[in-house]
Design a protein around this motif. Structure first.
Motif, PDB file in Angstrom:
ATOM      1  N   LEU A   1     -36.098  17.417 -26.468  1.00 58.99           N
ATOM      2  CA  LEU A   1     -35.517  16.867 -26.505  1.00 58.99           C
ATOM      3  C   LEU A   1     -34.178  17.286 -26.686  1.00 58.99           C
ATOM      4  O   LEU A   1     -33.188  16.618 -26.639  1.00 58.99           O
ATOM      5  CB  LEU A   1     -35.430  15.443 -26.362  1.00 58.99           C
TER       6      LEU A   1
ATOM      7  N   CYS B   1     -37.582  21.371 -13.044  1.00 55.82           N
ATOM      8  CA  CYS B   1     -37.802  19.073 -12.813  1.00 55.82           C
ATOM      9  C   CYS B   1     -36.031  18.897 -12.559  1.00 55.82           C
ATOM     10  O   CYS B   1     -36.522  18.001 -12.714  1.00 55.82           O
ATOM     11  CB  CYS B   1     -38.365  19.315 -13.919  1.00 55.82           C
TER      12      CYS B   1
ATOM     13  N   PRO C   1     -32.327  18.157 -14.654  1.00 51.36           N
ATOM     14  CA  PRO C   1     -31.633  17.852 -15.771  1.00 51.36           C
ATOM     15  C   PRO C   1     -32.009  16.660 -16.503  1.00 51.36           C
ATOM     16  O   PRO C   1     -32.007  16.292 -17.374  1.00 51.36           O
ATOM     17  CB  PRO C   1     -30.365  17.911 -15.189  1.00 51.36           C
ATOM     18  N   ASP C   2     -32.843  16.324 -15.466  1.00 52.07           N
ATOM     19  CA  ASP C   2     -33.789  14.999 -16.347  1.00 52.07           C
ATOM     20  C   ASP C   2     -34.758  15.648 -17.578  1.00 52.07           C
ATOM     21  O   ASP C   2     -35.952  15.488 -16.388  1.00 52.07           O
ATOM     22  CB  ASP C   2     -34.018  13.491 -15.971  1.00 52.07           C
ATOM     23  N   ARG C   3     -34.960  16.563 -18.130  1.00 53.93           N
ATOM     24  CA  ARG C   3     -35.445  16.523 -19.429  1.00 53.93           C
ATOM     25  C   ARG C   3     -36.932  15.203 -19.552  1.00 53.93           C
ATOM     26  O   ARG C   3     -38.308  15.634 -19.669  1.00 53.93           O
ATOM     27  CB  ARG C   3     -35.299  17.106 -20.483  1.00 53.93           C
ATOM     28  N   ALA C   4     -36.569  13.868 -20.197  1.00 51.15           N
ATOM     29  CA  ALA C   4     -37.160  13.534 -20.854  1.00 51.15           C
ATOM     30  C   ALA C   4     -38.368  12.714 -19.501  1.00 51.15           C
ATOM     31  O   ALA C   4     -40.352  12.997 -19.508  1.00 51.15           O
ATOM     32  CB  ALA C   4     -36.805  12.237 -20.939  1.00 51.15           C
ATOM     33  N   THR C   5     -37.658  12.722 -18.046  1.00 52.95           N
ATOM     34  CA  THR C   5     -38.507  12.811 -17.509  1.00 52.95           C
ATOM     35  C   THR C   5     -39.297  13.889 -16.779  1.00 52.95           C
ATOM     36  O   THR C   5     -41.077  13.021 -16.106  1.00 52.95           O
ATOM     37  CB  THR C   5     -37.591  11.961 -15.288  1.00 52.95           C
TER      38      THR C   5
ATOM     39  N   ARG D   1     -42.334   3.525 -18.188  1.00 52.89           N
ATOM     40  CA  ARG D   1     -41.777   4.239 -17.436  1.00 52.89           C
ATOM     41  C   ARG D   1     -39.899   3.834 -17.335  1.00 52.89           C
ATOM     42  O   ARG D   1     -39.399   4.516 -17.260  1.00 52.89           O
ATOM     43  CB  ARG D   1     -41.969   4.916 -16.448  1.00 52.89           C
TER      44      ARG D   1
ATOM     45  N   PRO E   1     -34.609   5.478 -23.204  1.00 55.70           N
ATOM     46  CA  PRO E   1     -34.819   6.524 -23.549  1.00 55.70           C
ATOM     47  C   PRO E   1     -34.877   6.298 -24.644  1.00 55.70           C
ATOM     48  O   PRO E   1     -36.420   7.429 -25.988  1.00 55.70           O
ATOM     49  CB  PRO E   1     -33.993   7.843 -23.053  1.00 55.70           C
TER      50      PRO E   1
END
Length: 602
Positions: A388, A438, A440-444, A488, A492
């Motif tokens: 992250l 996947c 741009p939402d890296r955390a997801t 979920r 974040p």
């Protein structure tokens, strides 16, 4: 909780000539996984089909004979491995629609649920489960396999395109006892175990055998290859409760059992939370004090968590069992764990897991609570934090998953094997491609990969196989839909370094446990692959130059150099790579012997 197996052949259900499966063959399949279901054994079979179960009686121990069948629904049979936690609600719903049930066993609802919803029946289940439903009604013959959303309970399957038969079993050694299952190790299995520590997704290390992916349903028609689809996740609302309240609710639900329940207490945050909440529930319900189990190793070894586990147990007021494992036993334990897992898993924790559940069973417990799944859902791994915060994060993250980083792998491979992997691709390459796609939402993306692929393959399959090796049902509060939905829905920031869980544990756990750095529950393999240690001779034998030259994938001189470097300057990276290489070599031996006489997997 059980072990299940069966088959569907071309011509079953009146579509052509189909022979009844051989009774001795079905007995051999059952015997290979009887350790997980010692209480009852039943199998039904007919022309071109079979359905069997080895039962570990937990829910309604005196009822619930499998395969399940209801008198008013002839032709629908079902078997279940696992627990259905919402079976009471389902029974009431189905009874209102005219269905009748002979007992309160959770799996008894399955034939009626299938009759109402067909292959979509699994969308209504909440729990940990692998289910097989066989529909033998005229003109409708099909086999339906389904597993829970997190993949807590696996089912392995093999389809033979030559004769159109599909066979399935809870464990790979049992599946290999079917005469029609012909397999070979995948050519890329060595690279996979070094690059990702075990096979991810629906692939296994054996060509021709697949494992049903988490949250998937497979429909099999006679003579046809299984049609697999992913279901929509089980509907669970996050609500506005605190993390502690959500986890408390799930722990209490899973702590309800007709048999005594214990807890696995490593000394860390995750298992500590489960332990504290389970002990709280036992006190409030006037149940006997909770028993907790922790594994240590005889002698003096680094990174022992025994003091932290004792601290958690004292705070929770449990009856604590500190199991001391003799390192001289490691060689035999390694062989047994590899046999039970059926494919290589490069985590040394496998030995510890197997020995710990042996102690749980010997103490008289059949149900255990554990803390697996928290790191994946709540951002507990250092590799997730680093990903992250790093601009070009994918290669470093994928390398962090490995038992041997890419440069070391390529250094150890023979030119021919290196060329093969370059041409066909590595498991690491496939993961990199998936992560880059996947968005741009890296955390997801990270959470989705960790929970959907790595958690079930690397942790949950190990926990399932090695606890059931001793007929112990392991329940996982963090993997329940309510906790998953809550995690979920968190912002974040609450998922960085498990902040939400540390907050939840503030009033439940000792300050020393909350303040300590994260440490995995595992074998101190770097310290144990040193001169004079019991494991060294085992690893040396498995990585002998003669073996490696015969295999043709590894340069014996470079593996020998890696071992020499470990002996001179012990370190975690080299020790982990050597361990993974040894596990893979042992697994190739085990594969060759998997068609050995029944009873040798013990």
């Amino acid at each position: 909780m059980c072990r299940i197996f069966g088959n569907l052949a071309a011509g079953a259900g009146g579509g052509g000539a189909a022979a009844r499966p051989d009774a001795a063959e079905l007995a051999a399949v059952s015997a290979r996984q009887r350790h997980g279901g010692p209480d009852e054994h039943h199998v039904l079979s007919g022309a071109g089909w079979s359905l069997g179960c080895d039962r570990l009686a937990v829910t309604e121990p005196c009822g619930g004979q499998q395969p399940y069948r209801l008198p008013h629904l002839p032709g629908i049979l079902a078997v279940l491995n696992g627990e259905i936690y919402n079976h009471t609600e389902l029974r009431l719903h189905l009874a209102a629609r005219g269905h009748r049930f002979p007992d309160r066993c959770d799996g008894t609802v399955l034939p009626a649920l299938y009759a109402e919803y067909g292959p979509a029946f699994a969308e209504h289940l909440e729990g940990m489960f692998a289910v097989a439903v066989l529909d033998l009604r005229p003109g409708r013959t099909q086999l339906v396999l389904a597993v829970d959303d997190m993949g807590m309970k696996p089912v392995h399957w093999h389809h033979d395109p030559a004769d159109g038969s599909t066979r399935f079993a809870s464990e790979i050694p049992a599946l290999l006892a079917f005469e029609g299952v012909r397999i070979a190790p995948r050519e890329d299995s060595l690279d996979t175990v070094l690059a990702t520590r075990t096979s991810f997704s629906s692939r296994t290390a054996l060509d021709g055998i697949e494992v049903l992916a988490p949250g998937a349903t497979a429909v099999v028609r006679p003579g046809c290859r299984p049609l697999v689809r992913r279901r929509a996740p089980h509907r669970a609302t996050a609500g506005d409760s605190s993390t502690q309240d959500v986890l408390r609710r799930e722990v209490r639900r899973l702590a309800e059992s007709e048999l005594p329940v214990c807890a696995i207490t490593s000394g860390g945050l995750d298992s500590g939370l489960v332990t504290a909440l389970a002990a709280e529930y036992a006190r409030e319900t006037d149940a006997p004090a909770l028993h907790t189990f922790h594994l240590t190793y005889r002698g003096r070894w680094p990174d022992s968590e025994a003091a932290h586990a004792r601290s958690v147990a004292r705070r929770a007021r449990t009856v604590h069992h500190e199991v001391s494992l003799d390192p001289d036993e490691f060689g035999s334990l390694l062989t047994r764990t590899v046999r039970h897992l059926g494919q290589p898993n490069a985590d040394p924790i496998a030995l510890s897991t197997y020995a710990l559940f042996r102690a749980v069973r010997e103490a008289g417990f059949t149900v255990a609570l554990a803390g697996d799944g928290a790191d994946e859902l709540f951002g507990g791994y250092e590799r997730m934090r680093a990903a992250l915060e790093t601009p070009e994060w994918v290669p470093a993250y994928v390398d962090a998953l490995s038992a041997a980083p890419r440069l070391l792998r390529e250094h150890l491979y023979t030119p021919a094997y290196r060329a093969y992997i370059a041409e066909h691709g590595s498991a690491a390459d496939r993961i990199e491609q998936e992560l880059r796609a996947c968005g741009p939402d890296r955390a997801t993306a990270l959470t989705a990969f960790e929970t959907r692929w790595r958690l079930p393959a690397y942790h949950l399959r190990r926990v399932d196989h090695l606890s059931m090796a001793w007929a112990v049902e392991t329940r996982l509060p963090f993997c329940q839909p309510g906790v998953v939905a809550h995690a979920r829905a968190l912002p974040p920031g609450a998922l960085r370094g498990k902040r939400a869980l540390y907050e939840a544990g503030r009033e439940l756990l000792p300050p020393s446990v909350l303040a300590r750095p994260k440490q995995p529950f595992t074998l101190p393999v770097a310290a144990m692959l040193t001169p004079g240690s019991p494991l060294l001779d085992t690893v040396r034998e498995l990585l002998s130059p003669a073996r490696l030259v015969l295999g043709g994938k590894l340069r014996a001189d470079r593996v020998r150099g890696l071992l020499a470097r470990q002996l001179e300057r012990p370190n975690q990276r080299d020790a982990q790579a050597l361990w993974a290489l040894a596990v893979h070599e042992l697994w190739t031996d085990v594969v060759q012997g998997m068609r050995i006489p029944v009873g040798c997997v013990a």
